[in-house]
Write a protein that holds these residues in place. Structure first.
Motif, mmCIF file in Angstrom:
data_model
loop_
_atom_site.group_PDB
_atom_site.id
_atom_site.type_symbol
_atom_site.label_atom_id
_atom_site.label_comp_id
_atom_site.label_asym_id
_atom_site.label_seq_id
_atom_site.Cartn_x
_atom_site.Cartn_y
_atom_site.Cartn_z
ATOM 1 N N GLU A 139 0.883 -1.376 -0.165
ATOM 2 C CA GLU A 139 -0.032 -0.149 -0.264
ATOM 3 C C GLU A 139 0.905 1.230 -0.129
ATOM 4 O O GLU A 139 0.395 2.314 -0.313
ATOM 5 C CB GLU A 139 -0.795 0.078 1.277
ATOM 6 C CG GLU A 139 -0.356 0.006 2.610
ATOM 7 C CD GLU A 139 0.372 -0.854 3.379
ATOM 8 O OE1 GLU A 139 0.236 -1.998 2.510
ATOM 9 O OE2 GLU A 139 0.990 -0.933 4.357
ATOM 10 N N GLN A 140 2.147 1.322 0.258
ATOM 11 C CA GLN A 140 2.896 2.349 0.285
ATOM 12 C C GLN A 140 3.385 2.941 -1.073
ATOM 13 O O GLN A 140 3.473 4.053 -1.249
ATOM 14 C CB GLN A 140 4.428 1.846 0.956
ATOM 15 C CG GLN A 140 4.322 2.066 2.305
ATOM 16 C CD GLN A 140 4.469 3.274 2.920
ATOM 17 O OE1 GLN A 140 4.385 4.337 2.360
ATOM 18 N NE2 GLN A 140 4.988 3.370 4.333
ATOM 19 N N TYR B 266 -1.304 9.549 6.553
ATOM 20 C CA TYR B 266 -0.664 8.509 5.825
ATOM 21 C C TYR B 266 -1.898 7.517 5.225
ATOM 22 O O TYR B 266 -1.883 7.464 4.023
ATOM 23 C CB TYR B 266 0.058 7.580 6.731
ATOM 24 C CG TYR B 266 0.664 6.478 6.205
ATOM 25 C CD1 TYR B 266 1.460 6.229 4.774
ATOM 26 C CD2 TYR B 266 -0.008 5.235 6.460
ATOM 27 C CE1 TYR B 266 1.755 5.075 4.432
ATOM 28 C CE2 TYR B 266 0.546 3.784 6.177
ATOM 29 C CZ TYR B 266 1.214 3.991 5.094
ATOM 30 O OH TYR B 266 1.576 2.665 4.492
ATOM 31 N N ARG B 270 -2.623 6.840 1.504
ATOM 32 C CA ARG B 270 -2.242 5.530 0.701
ATOM 33 C C ARG B 270 -3.436 4.644 0.448
ATOM 34 O O ARG B 270 -3.388 3.982 -0.666
ATOM 35 C CB ARG B 270 -1.389 4.805 1.750
ATOM 36 C CG ARG B 270 0.027 5.550 1.891
ATOM 37 C CD ARG B 270 0.476 5.903 0.469
ATOM 38 N NE ARG B 270 2.005 5.973 0.510
ATOM 39 C CZ ARG B 270 2.790 7.004 0.889
ATOM 40 N NH1 ARG B 270 2.286 8.226 1.294
ATOM 41 N NH2 ARG B 270 4.268 6.877 0.858
ATOM 42 N N TYR B 273 -4.889 5.284 -2.968
ATOM 43 C CA TYR B 273 -4.066 4.440 -3.988
ATOM 44 C C TYR B 273 -4.403 3.314 -4.104
ATOM 45 O O TYR B 273 -4.765 2.751 -5.290
ATOM 46 C CB TYR B 273 -2.576 4.739 -3.467
ATOM 47 C CG TYR B 273 -1.612 3.778 -4.151
ATOM 48 C CD1 TYR B 273 -1.421 3.818 -5.560
ATOM 49 C CD2 TYR B 273 -1.020 2.724 -3.414
ATOM 50 C CE1 TYR B 273 -0.641 2.770 -6.250
ATOM 51 C CE2 TYR B 273 -0.394 1.730 -4.101
ATOM 52 C CZ TYR B 273 -0.043 1.784 -5.296
ATOM 53 O OH TYR B 273 0.723 0.854 -5.961
ATOM 54 N N GLN B 316 1.558 9.720 -2.109
ATOM 55 C CA GLN B 316 1.238 8.983 -3.162
ATOM 56 C C GLN B 316 -0.174 9.728 -4.248
ATOM 57 O O GLN B 316 0.055 9.429 -5.159
ATOM 58 C CB GLN B 316 0.854 7.716 -2.708
ATOM 59 C CG GLN B 316 0.302 6.581 -3.901
ATOM 60 C CD GLN B 316 1.751 6.601 -4.869
ATOM 61 O OE1 GLN B 316 2.858 5.963 -4.297
ATOM 62 N NE2 GLN B 316 1.741 6.867 -5.856
#
Ligand code: SF4
Ligand code: SF4
Lengths: 207, 355
Positions: A139-140, B266, B270, B273, B316
């Motif tokens: 997921e990073q 975070y 993420r 994404y 991201q």
């Protein structure tokens, strides 16, 4: 000593449960109850009833490992209970007695120890860039890979002090400070907890 | 003067935030995941607000993530907190300012525990002394870093170069604010606005020209859940909670999200994404995501700091849609350059999420 008596020694338990009226407010607000077969109201009620066999079941169950420790229940309980604290006390006792190895979710403590515990011992940080890769953390995303591949340059550009001495973002924690942290871990039982988790899991695997 | 009526009522939701002389306590997650944000915090305090803030190299993890994953006994956390306070004493400071919301919750919880169970304070004193030879006293003032930016929001507005206004429409930008659970849900009195009206972020947004979106799942947890994220098999918990929030905020078309907690910032970045790559669903316009900012990034942009000096290239979800709406001047070519403009390539593009 009975399980209830052992629980009562824990300050988290003393603060977590006064008298539960079974209203279910905690369950309504609980993010874990939203997605798991998990109900903090039932946990509070089970403990309040004080039946030793039921408490042992809980200590050996997956149930006590679902809570996300968001502590939304602390804000909302009309009787000042905190099911999230009760769960903390149950998790501690489950590990002290070795009951956690009886459930799949409980056995995950071994992995938590090997990730977070070992990061703290090795770096003095609970998470650390060098230890996080896309296999473990897809997921990073690709930006993480780029960051990891060029960490020295990127962190220097941002003004960090990656692995450097002295203050700053991502600095190296000195040996002297690491040794104070490790001594605290020894004196307060964290190292013993780490060893116990490994030992209980070894015994479970040997079975 | 007797304070009456509404004023008295609202006073209960305020908290004391020291004016100056701060002992800064770093966050493990923020240093690793948003390395530009703590640097920006220190720059804003020193260069724009002219405050004295001490950055101590001797701190360690507060152990909060381990504590909330039940990995270590509470005694350990209490003694580590005692050591951090001892470092603050040694440096000659009284105002303790952690940068992590989990840490802020941990420090608040430990102080409350010492208060309710004095024997645990005595135990921490003994254990810290035995382990390190140190003594300690508690801070006079304990606030989160976002509280300080909140306190000085009007001064930041006065020095601002940009406003949170859409340059094409002249309308305020629509902002989702997400406050970490451990900021005010555990100890409502320790957060600005308490648990009912937490205004630490909405106060900044409104002071800088933006409008806050009130959406149904506004106060729902981001889904970090400690061991629920750390263990890969459990991570669906974290993703599902964030998705609940995205689905709930989507109809209000947010221009960006801002959070005051490292984990939340975070995850909200993420998981967008992940949702895009696994389902093709994106929450921003035209295949992009909704940019997710730390409050220092938001403050830094308002003050005219360069987005790439703030570290926003490490998100991201790309932030250019937001920069363009505000009309922030930036050099796209510098986004991915390294130290001294070194060419270090660019990250691969995701398959679905446009960046
Ligand atoms: S702390 Fe645990 S039980 Fe309480 S609301 Fe959060 S997830 Fe549910
Ligand atoms: S909200 Fe409080 S009183 Fe109601 S069921 Fe949960 S623990 Fe019991």
């Amino acid at each position: 000593m009975s399980l209830v008596e052992l629980l009562k020694k824990d300050v988290r338990f003393q603060e977590g449960l006064s008298a539960c009226i079974n209203c279910g407010t905690c369950t309504a607000i609980c993010p874990a109850a939203h997605f798991y077969n998990y109900d903090p109201r039932i946990i509070a009620d089970t403990i309040q009833r004080g039946n030793e066999a039921d408490i042992l079941d809980l200590l050996e169950s997956d149930t006590i490992w679902f809570c996300g420790e968001c502590l939304s229940c602390k804000t909302r309980c009309p009787r000042n209970n905190t099911p999230g604290y009760i769960v903390q006390a149950l998790r501690n006792l489950s590990q002290e007695l070795g009951c956690f190895t009886k459930s799949e979710r409980g056995r995950q403590q071994l992995e938590v120890k090997r990730i977070i515990g070992e990061n703290m011992i090795k770096y003095g940080y609970c998470v650390y860039l060098d230890e996080i890769d896309l296999d473990g953390h897809p997921e990073q995303g690709p930006v993480w890979q780029w960051y990891k591949d060029h960490a020295d340059s990127i962190l220097k550009r941002l003004g960090a002090n990656y692995k450097g001495d002295g203050p700053g973002t991502m600095r190296k924690i000195s040996e002297e400070d690491m040794s104070e942290l490790n001594r605290i871990f020894e004196v307060t039982g964290a190292i013993k907890r780490f060893e116990d988790i490994e030992q209980h899991c070894r015994v479970e695997i040997a079975k | 003067m007797k304070i009456e009526g509404k004023q008295r009522l609202w006073d209960e939701y305020q908290k004391e935030i020291a004016d100056d002389h701060y002992y800064f306590a770093r966050s493990c997650i923020r240093q690793n995941f948003f390395p530009g944000s703590e640097i920006a915090f220190l720059r804003i305090l020193k260069n724009y607000l002219h405050k004295d803030v001490y950055d101590d190299p001797h701190q360690t993890t507060c152990t909060g993530i381990a504590y909330h994953s039940a990995l270590i006994p509470f005694e350990t956390t209490r003694a580590v907190v005692a050591r951090q306070f001892s470092l603050m004493n040694q440096a000659g400071y009284e105002n303790f300012v952690p940068s992590c919301v989990t840490s802020f919750g941990v420090y608040s919880e430990v102080i409350e525990t010492w208060h309710h169970f004095p024997e645990t304070l005595e135990q921490a004193r003994q254990q810290l002394y035995e382990a390190t030879g140190r003594k300690f006293s508690c801070p006079e003032n304990l606030v989160h870093t976002s509280d300080i930016i909140y306190k000085y929001r009007m001064e930041i507005a006065r020095q601002s170069r940009y406003k949170l206004i859409n340059r094409n429409t002249g309308e305020p930008l629509k902002v989702v604010e997400h406050i970490g659970c451990h900021y005010a849900k555990m100890f409502p009195k320790k957060g600005v606005g308490g648990a009912e009206f937490p205004s630490v972020l909405s106060g900044m947004i409104e002071a800088w020209g933006g409008a806050v979106i009130d959406y149904p799942e506004r106060r729902h947890c981001c889904g970090f859940g400690f061991r629920n994220y750390i263990i890969k098999e459990n991570r669906g918990y974290s993703l599902s909670n964030s998705k609940l929030k995205f689905d709930s905020m989507e109809p209000y078309k947010p221009d960006f999200i801002v959070a005051n907690c490292p984990g939340c910032t975070y995850f909200l970045d993420r998981w967008q994404y992940v949702i895009a790559e696994t389902t093709g669903k994106t929450y921003g316009a035209e295949g992009y995501g909704i940019p997710v900012l730390t409050y220092e990034e938001m403050a830094g942009l308002v003050l005219g700091m360069d987005p790439w000096d703030l570290g926003m290239q490490l998100h991201q979800v790309s932030v250019e849609s937001l920069l363009d709406k505000i009309n922030i001047q930036y050099d796209p070519a510098k986004k991915y350059s390294g130290y001294m403009n070194e060419n270090i390539g660019i990250p691969e593009k995701p398959d679905f999420l446009k960046i």
